[in-house]
Design a protein around this motif. Structure first.
Motif, PDB file in Angstrom:
ATOM      1  N   LYS A 112       3.674   5.766  -5.808  1.00 40.53           N
ATOM      2  CA  LYS A 112       3.729   5.667  -7.133  1.00 40.53           C
ATOM      3  C   LYS A 112       2.601   6.877  -7.591  1.00 40.53           C
ATOM      4  O   LYS A 112       3.248   7.393  -8.288  1.00 40.53           O
ATOM      5  CB  LYS A 112       3.839   4.795  -7.970  1.00 40.53           C
ATOM      6  N   GLU A 113       1.696   6.344  -7.060  1.00 37.29           N
ATOM      7  CA  GLU A 113       0.552   7.921  -7.192  1.00 37.29           C
ATOM      8  C   GLU A 113       0.837   8.778  -6.853  1.00 37.29           C
ATOM      9  O   GLU A 113       1.046   9.567  -8.207  1.00 37.29           O
ATOM     10  CB  GLU A 113      -0.501   7.643  -6.576  1.00 37.29           C
ATOM     11  N   LYS A 114       1.404   9.464  -5.973  1.00 35.76           N
ATOM     12  CA  LYS A 114       2.045  11.007  -5.873  1.00 35.76           C
ATOM     13  C   LYS A 114       2.986  11.374  -6.846  1.00 35.76           C
ATOM     14  O   LYS A 114       2.698  12.287  -6.972  1.00 35.76           O
ATOM     15  CB  LYS A 114       2.511  10.527  -4.593  1.00 35.76           C
ATOM     16  N   GLU A 162       0.766  -1.139   0.254  1.00 37.90           N
ATOM     17  CA  GLU A 162      -0.161  -0.474  -0.067  1.00 37.90           C
ATOM     18  C   GLU A 162       0.958   1.010   0.256  1.00 37.90           C
ATOM     19  O   GLU A 162       0.672   2.518  -1.431  1.00 37.90           O
ATOM     20  CB  GLU A 162      -1.248   0.011   1.831  1.00 37.90           C
ATOM     21  N   ARG A 163       2.693   1.314   0.848  1.00 42.67           N
ATOM     22  CA  ARG A 163       2.745   2.230   1.013  1.00 42.67           C
ATOM     23  C   ARG A 163       3.909   2.635  -0.773  1.00 42.67           C
ATOM     24  O   ARG A 163       3.484   3.491  -1.130  1.00 42.67           O
ATOM     25  CB  ARG A 163       3.195   2.365   1.865  1.00 42.67           C
ATOM     26  N   GLU A 197      10.494  10.449  -0.893  1.00 41.36           N
ATOM     27  CA  GLU A 197       9.484  11.550  -0.460  1.00 41.36           C
ATOM     28  C   GLU A 197      10.044  12.527   0.651  1.00 41.36           C
ATOM     29  O   GLU A 197       9.411  13.832   0.756  1.00 41.36           O
ATOM     30  CB  GLU A 197       8.297   9.939   0.784  1.00 41.36           C
ATOM     31  N   GLY A 255       3.849   9.924  -9.980  1.00 37.69           N
ATOM     32  CA  GLY A 255       3.745   9.489 -11.321  1.00 37.69           C
ATOM     33  C   GLY A 255       4.678   9.679 -12.564  1.00 37.69           C
ATOM     34  O   GLY A 255       5.324   8.941 -12.014  1.00 37.69           O
ATOM     35  N   LYS A 256       4.407  10.050 -13.579  1.00 34.50           N
ATOM     36  CA  LYS A 256       4.657   9.972 -14.334  1.00 34.50           C
ATOM     37  C   LYS A 256       6.802  10.370 -14.031  1.00 34.50           C
ATOM     38  O   LYS A 256       7.515  10.009 -14.816  1.00 34.50           O
ATOM     39  CB  LYS A 256       5.265  11.041 -16.058  1.00 34.50           C
ATOM     40  N   LYS A 296       2.558   1.377  -3.864  1.00 30.51           N
ATOM     41  CA  LYS A 296       1.256   2.655  -4.523  1.00 30.51           C
ATOM     42  C   LYS A 296       0.697   3.640  -3.808  1.00 30.51           C
ATOM     43  O   LYS A 296       0.829   4.555  -5.101  1.00 30.51           O
ATOM     44  CB  LYS A 296       0.092   1.066  -3.891  1.00 30.51           C
ATOM     45  N   LYS A 297       1.097   4.280  -3.267  1.00 25.44           N
ATOM     46  CA  LYS A 297       0.657   6.178  -2.534  1.00 25.44           C
ATOM     47  C   LYS A 297       1.631   6.427  -3.204  1.00 25.44           C
ATOM     48  O   LYS A 297       1.497   7.596  -3.950  1.00 25.44           O
ATOM     49  CB  LYS A 297       0.631   5.757  -0.901  1.00 25.44           C
ATOM     50  N   PHE A 345       5.492  -4.120  -9.815  1.00 24.37           N
ATOM     51  CA  PHE A 345       5.187  -2.656  -9.400  1.00 24.37           C
ATOM     52  C   PHE A 345       6.115  -1.854 -10.953  1.00 24.37           C
ATOM     53  O   PHE A 345       6.650  -0.320 -10.690  1.00 24.37           O
ATOM     54  CB  PHE A 345       5.806  -1.903  -8.004  1.00 24.37           C
ATOM     55  N   ASP A 353       7.145   0.052 -13.954  1.00 24.58           N
ATOM     56  CA  ASP A 353       6.220   0.204 -15.085  1.00 24.58           C
ATOM     57  C   ASP A 353       6.364  -0.267 -16.922  1.00 24.58           C
ATOM     58  O   ASP A 353       5.905  -0.268 -17.777  1.00 24.58           O
ATOM     59  CB  ASP A 353       7.586   1.700 -15.456  1.00 24.58           C
TER      60      ASP A 353
END
Length: 369
Positions: free
Chosen positions: A35-37, A29-30, A340, A39-40, A32-33, A57, A59
């Motif tokens: 990666k979403e944050k 979950e961490r 992060e 983005g590209k 995923k978050k 995970f 790409d």
């Protein structure tokens, strides 16, 4: 101000032990978050030999050639967290822009084959071979080699190769020079040259430990000089493995990687790169039976993705690539959480001079793909 401009420092360090104690679900979950944050701005390439916990995970997944191509064309990602081994991360750094940052989640993820050819050994060998054969040799190196070796090859007019394009690159090389020095994997070099019609008796071995050419015959007959290196995974597949399977499961087709020895390739049904193996199994008829001679993480993944076929490892006692498996979910999470926090953990940087010469070798390969 973007994240890249806000980064405070870079560091090579060991992962804090508490990451190993985290529940897998929480780590997933961490990741995923994050990666979403990002983005590209974040790219995660994953080699086929990586664990499933990491590949999920990625790409982009692929063999060495596919990942090199992906690194070369991607200009968007500020951060490339490379899930592979050190030489692959070096290649990514050399093929990307100066603004992009390449990260290896665990600096212990090396390659024993790449370590079998260092630059001092190679330069000593080259000096001696030039005295023996003059300006008749073109150096080629498997991408499973250090940036310094790639730079040496580039400086001397040669190119890199992968198992996917080795035949094409050897053909190109013979158009340039009379002889080839192939580093660092003797088995890929031997199998590829043999497929192109070079007799085994015209291949010699260079021993970097003794700094001597190993060959029985007239040196003038030598066409291919093979560096005495090998893959510690693929050398574990033996003729005995093949013979056992022929007796116990004679209807099973055997497909192996060309990093296996010539003897194993000769008694197998098919041989080819990681991509070749994957594509061959996927295209095979339902109900067909296969034994695969390559890294175990990939074999397990192929088995899962092809439930309509009977598939086994050619060597049932084979272990996954130990250095490739240094990259795991805890290390991936640690590297991403460092980003992060504005910190680049385990950056991979190749100096400009080495990069310039190595890119010559890489570009010659990519131009011939």
């Amino acid at each position: 101000m973007n994240v890249l401009e806000m980064l405070q420092f870079e560091t090579n360090e060991k992962m804090p032990p508490h990451y190993k104690e985290l529940p897998e679900e929480e780590m997933i979950e961490r990741v995923k978050k994050i990666k979403e944050k990002f983005g590209k701005r974040l790219l995660i390439p994953g080699h086929h030999y990586q664990k499933d916990e990491v590949v999920q995970f990625a790409d982009v997944t692929g063999d060495s050639l596919q990942l090199a191509q992906a690194a070369a064309v991607n200009k968007e990602a500020e951060f490339i967290v490379f899930c592979g081994v050190h030489f692959m991360a070096e290649t990514a750094d050399m093929l990307t822009t100066g603004q992009q940052k390449v990260i290896l989640p665990d600096m212990r993820a090396g390659c024993s084959m790449a370590d079998m050819a260092d630059i001092e050994q190679t330069e000593r060998a080259w000096t001696k071979l030039q005295k023996m054969f003059g300006d008749t040799i073109l150096p080629l190196t498997y991408v499973n080699s250090t940036a310094a070796i790639k730079a040496f090859v580039g400086k001397n007019g040669g190119a890199t190769v992968t198992s996917s394009n080795a035949e094409k690159m050897l053909h190109w090389s013979f158009e340039q020079k009379q002889r080839i020095l192939f580093l660092p994997d003797q088995h890929l070099g031997r199998n590829t040259a043999f497929n192109l019609g070079v007799p085994l008796e015209k291949m010699a071995i260079w021993n970097p430990i003794t700094n001597e050419l190993e060959y029985n015959g007239n040196p003038e007959d030598i066409i291919v000089i093979l560096w005495k290196g090998h893959c510690s995974v693929h050398e574990k597949f033996t003729v005995e493995n093949v013979e056992h399977l022929r007796k116990t499961k004679p209807d099973m087709k055997i497909i192996v990687h060309p990093e296996c020895s010539r003897e194993v390739v000769a008694v197998s049904d098919l041989a080819g790169s990681t991509k070749y193996i994957i594509d061959a199994i996927e295209a095979a008829e339902a109900g067909s039976k296969w034994a695969i001679g390559t890294e175990m993480n990939l074999v397990k993944r192929i088995i899962e993705q092809n439930p309509d076929k009977e598939i086994v490892s050619l060597n049932p006692f084979m272990c996954p690539c130990l250095t490739m498996n240094r990259i795991d979910l805890p290390h991936l999470l640690w590297a991403l959480e460092g980003l992060e926090e504005g910190k680049i953990i385990n950056p991979i940087k190749v100096d400009p001079e080495t990069t310039a010469q190595a890119v010559l070798a890489l570009d010659r390969m990519l131009a011939n793909v």
